[in-house]
Write a protein that holds these residues in place. Sequence first.
Motif, PDB file in Angstrom:
ATOM      1  N   UNK A 170      -0.760  -2.833   3.832  1.00 48.88           N
ATOM      2  CA  UNK A 170      -0.071  -3.710   2.888  1.00 48.88           C
ATOM      3  C   UNK A 170      -0.999  -4.127   1.754  1.00 48.88           C
ATOM      4  N   UNK A 171      -2.253  -4.435   2.088  1.00 52.91           N
ATOM      5  CA  UNK A 171      -3.224  -4.826   1.061  1.00 52.91           C
ATOM      6  C   UNK A 171      -3.500  -3.670   0.106  1.00 52.91           C
ATOM      7  N   UNK A 172      -3.610  -2.456   0.643  1.00 57.31           N
ATOM      8  CA  UNK A 172      -3.841  -1.285  -0.206  1.00 57.31           C
ATOM      9  C   UNK A 172      -2.652  -1.034  -1.131  1.00 57.31           C
TER      10      UNK A 172
ATOM     11  N   UNK B  77      -0.776  -3.278  -8.274  1.00 53.05           N
ATOM     12  CA  UNK B  77      -1.390  -4.090  -9.325  1.00 53.05           C
ATOM     13  C   UNK B  77      -2.148  -3.214 -10.323  1.00 53.05           C
ATOM     14  N   UNK B  78      -2.816  -2.162  -9.804  1.00 51.97           N
ATOM     15  CA  UNK B  78      -3.545  -1.249 -10.694  1.00 51.97           C
ATOM     16  C   UNK B  78      -2.582  -0.494 -11.597  1.00 51.97           C
ATOM     17  N   UNK B  79      -1.452  -0.078 -11.055  1.00 49.54           N
ATOM     18  CA  UNK B  79      -0.457   0.641 -11.850  1.00 49.54           C
ATOM     19  C   UNK B  79       0.124  -0.230 -12.950  1.00 49.54           C
TER      20      UNK B  79
END
Length: 264
Positions: free
Chosen positions: A222-224, A230-232
């Motif tokens: 889930x964290x990944x 968020x990066x996208x």
Amino acid sequence: MTQKEQSRRTRRLIVEAAGAVFAEKGFNGATIADVYQRLGLTKGAFYYYFKGKEELAQAVLASQIDEVGYPLVPRSTRLQEMIDAGMLFAAQIHGDPVVQGSLRLSLERGAHHQDRLRPYRDWIEHNRFALSQAKDCGELHAHVDVDSVAELFVGAFTGIQVLSEVLADWSDLEVRTSVLLKHILPIIALPGVLAQLDMAPGRAERVRADFERIRAEQAEAQAEAQAEAQAESTKTEPGKAEPKRAEPKKEARGATPDQMAATA
């Protein structure tokens, strides 16, 4: 911690304290003051979460099975999943004051009489669901009456946990539960399925370890996923033009003598 999370935590602490008080004194002997004074809460703070002792007893009784996910860990057979839930519950009884409180409430009469029926009915339904799945998967003999066996497990377990409390303060309950399963399961399970089942003492710790491992893996995944999302979101969308930069303003300059003569 948000206010909602703090409120949920406080409510849980009240239920835990109530479980310990009910385990020690029973419903009739316990008072609301016993509970909130144990936590250092005011009477007003307590009544923000619960209306009285009856509602608090109901919350303790409900916690006996409400927090038991099923299956805790997916297994190759439905019977193993049912065994895992029962063995873990037997282990929890020895060290969990909320479970101990709920057991005492479920065995004694009091103003909470209607509520004390709930754990029995819930466990019967839990067993009925698990056994029905096992039968649908071809793990049980054709003659097995699922409803009768579901009640048989609850009645038999209730008896051995009372005996374990009286004789050993629940310290041998997991062993007694293992003995119970080893005598009942050969009657209902097909031989090929029975040979695969683990119902030995110590099973609860193995289940707990598997459960914690799966929960950690899920939290990591889930964290990944959140990090990737968020990066996208920070990347520039394909084909989207870069914003134009504003041209710098030119400073106004005074006319030269030649320009003044040309316009004269």
